[in-house]
Design an enzyme around this catalytic site. Structure first.
Site, PDB file in Angstrom:
ATOM      1  CD  GLU A   1       9.744  11.501 -16.474  1.00 55.21           C
ATOM      2  OE1 GLU A   1       8.805  12.298 -16.480  1.00 55.21           O
ATOM      3  OE2 GLU A   1      10.932  11.870 -16.487  1.00 55.21           O
TER       4      GLU A   1
ATOM      5  CB  SER B   1      14.853  21.391 -16.579  1.00 57.75           C
ATOM      6  OG  SER B   1      14.170  22.610 -16.787  1.00 57.75           O
TER       7      SER B   1
ATOM      8  CE  LYS C   1      13.133  18.916 -12.736  1.00 59.71           C
ATOM      9  NZ  LYS C   1      11.946  18.535 -12.098  1.00 59.71           N
TER      10      LYS C   1
ATOM     11  CG  HIS D   1      -1.673  -1.233   1.445  1.00 56.52           C
ATOM     12  ND1 HIS D   1      -2.917  -1.507   0.923  1.00 56.52           N
ATOM     13  CD2 HIS D   1      -1.288  -2.354   2.104  1.00 56.52           C
ATOM     14  CE1 HIS D   1      -3.289  -2.721   1.281  1.00 56.52           C
ATOM     15  NE2 HIS D   1      -2.313  -3.266   1.989  1.00 56.52           N
TER      16      HIS D   1
END
Ligand code: ARG
Length: 483
Positions: A294, A281, A287, A158
């Site tokens: 992804e 970025s 970043k 969970h």
């Protein structure tokens, strides 16, 4: 000037240019040239065996086809859209090169059984390629497990802290999924129910010619000739099974990607992805984004889409060949390419990633990860598990009330009192209680098969090393031996 189409005689005018572009598949099914030529060689051998062509014609057809194959490999064959598809391009090219004998090759054959055959041969080989690539990913995960045997980390259910595990065990969990994917892909190469050759089915009803499709099946290493000419030209089950196997692999990779996107966040910092597999970025100078992960996660959606596309195409089709089926190849090739590139990327990322011990271990005193271990300790002191569960539950609540972070900060008397207050005999609880507390102690105590630490983990790691040495499936080739 483009060659005439083989079926042009019946049609009174040339195909409209728009329609021609709309209907063609040569721009993508040229990928099947080796399978198509292998099928034609087998067919020519059969026609000669049963006396439908002479031996000289067979020799000339096969020699011509082999040269066409070489020229295809060298990119020397013009992909003439007026010839629609790979079957017509190969046939037209053969007629251009050797003349009359080539005009006999299509005896007792249709593009309908030809395309079903080409696809079956392509799936047989390509599904093995995916399986091999998935094995590389498994190997990368087993190696990562090897570098992670000294790192203890929390497990989650969970997404809440559960029990401590050795980080290596998590690598092996992923490995298990991908090994099953590899096996599933390898078996998708063969129909699970039947592995019969489609060639010899003709357009739909078979042929009145004295063919020997069992011989063709043998040459192309199928189990036997068509069982139903109607079904075998209408069926795309094998393509669907492969798409399902690819979707499962994509889904598992997406889960791994999601897990690692989370683990590589500042909040977790459990995993360090190599810099070369991150991007920056354009605006935020600090970043370091896990874009490759992804995209692995995102592209899973494309593969599901491909499975849905072919399922949906097949759902509305009457039995017999329908041109809708031509889309199968565009879909299957796309899913295959997507999964192959995702597996390759995933293996590269895994082989350079590491769990970050210094970030993980200081967090282990949060979340009472050793609570289950304490309950099991109480069971060894002859307290029923359900009671032990309640005792530990109340101790966790007590710690929280007293502002203690860990069960190990309690005194022996605290455990005894908690047991007694639940009506249990706490007299056997002693100093040894501390041996079951603390994440590092807990992982050493795991004994059950497949457990995430202790001896079972050592065994699992050794077993994986052995398992992954074996080659994947049987090496597939579609070359027909020339006898
Ligand atoms: N290009 C077609 C396909 O991929 C081959 C079969 C076409 N058959 C026909 N009769 N139009 O499905």
């Amino acid at each position: 000037m483009a060659e005439q189409k083989s079926w042009q005689a019946r049609i009174s005018e040339a195909t409209d240019a728009l329609a021609q572009d709309f209907v063609e598949s040569i721009s993508y099914d040229n990928r099947l040239y080796r399978q198509d030529i292998a099928g034609s060689i087998a067919h020519a051998k059969m026609l000669s065996k049963v006396g439908l062509i002479t031996e000289d014609e067979e020799v000339s057809i096969i020699a011509g086809l082999k040269l066409i194959q070489e020229d295809f490999a060298a990119g020397k064959i013009a992909l003439d859209k007026s010839q629609e598809d790979i079957h017509m391009v190969v046939e037209a090219e053969l007629i251009r090169r050797i003349g009359e004998p080539a005009r006999k090759l299509h005896t007792a054959r249709s593009r309908n059984d030809q395309v079903a055959l080409d696809l079956a041969l392509w799936i047989r080989q390509s599904s093995m390629e995916v399986a091999k690539r998935l094995h590389d990913l498994c190997r990368a995960l087993v190696e990562m497990a090897g570098r992670s045997t000294e790192i203890v980390m929390p497990s989650y259910t969970h997404m809440q802290r559960a029990q401590p595990i050795v980080a290596a065990a998590e690598c092996l969990a992923w490995c298990q999924m991908f090994k099953r994917d590899a096996d599933r892909c390898a078996t998708a190469g063969y129909m699970t129910t039947t592995n019969d050759s489609p060639l010899g089915s003709g357009a739909v009803a078979g042929s009145s010619m004295p063919t020997d499709s069992a011989y063709v099946a043998e040459l192309l290493r199928f189990d036997g000739p068509p069982v139903s000419s109607i079904e075998q030209t209408a069926c795309r089950d094998q393509a669907l099974e492969m798409l399902f196997a690819l979707s499962m692999a994509a889904m598992h990779m997406s889960r791994l990607a999601e897990q690692w996107v989370i683990y590589s966040s500042t909040e977790f910092s459990f995993i360090k992805i190599a810099d070369k597999y991150t991007t920056g970025s354009s605006m935020m100078p600090q970043k370091r984004n896990p874009d490759m992960l992804e995209l692995i996660r995102g592209r899973c959606g494309c593969v599901y889409g491909d499975l849905m596309a072919l399922l949906t195409i097949c759902k509305g089709l009457p039995i017999g060949y329908n041109r809708d089926l031509q889309e199968d190849k565009r879909i299957l090739f796309r899913a295959y390419d997507t999964v192959m590139s995702c597996v390759t990327m995933a293996a590269a990322i895994v082989s350079t990633a590491n769990f970050v011990k210094e970030n993980i271990e200081p967090t282990l005193d949060r979340g009472f990860l050793d609570a289950t271990s304490l309950a099991e300790y109480l069971v060894t002191k002859r307290i029923a598990f359900r009671t032990a569960h309640q005792i530990v539950g109340s101790l966790v609540a007590e710690c929280e009330k007293k502002g203690l972070k860990a069960l190990g900060q309690l005194k022996v008397e605290d455990f005894v009192v908690a047991a007694t207050s639940r009506g249990a005999d706490g007299s056997r609880i002693g100093k040894d209680v501390y041996e079951c507390l603390g994440a590092a102690n807990v992982v050493k105590r795991y004994k059950s098969a497949g457990a995430a630490g202790g001896e079972p983990l050592k065994k699992a790691l050794a077993d994986w090393h052995k398992k992954l040495v074996a080659p994947v499936g049987v090496e597939q080739t579609i070359e027909i031996e020339m006898g």
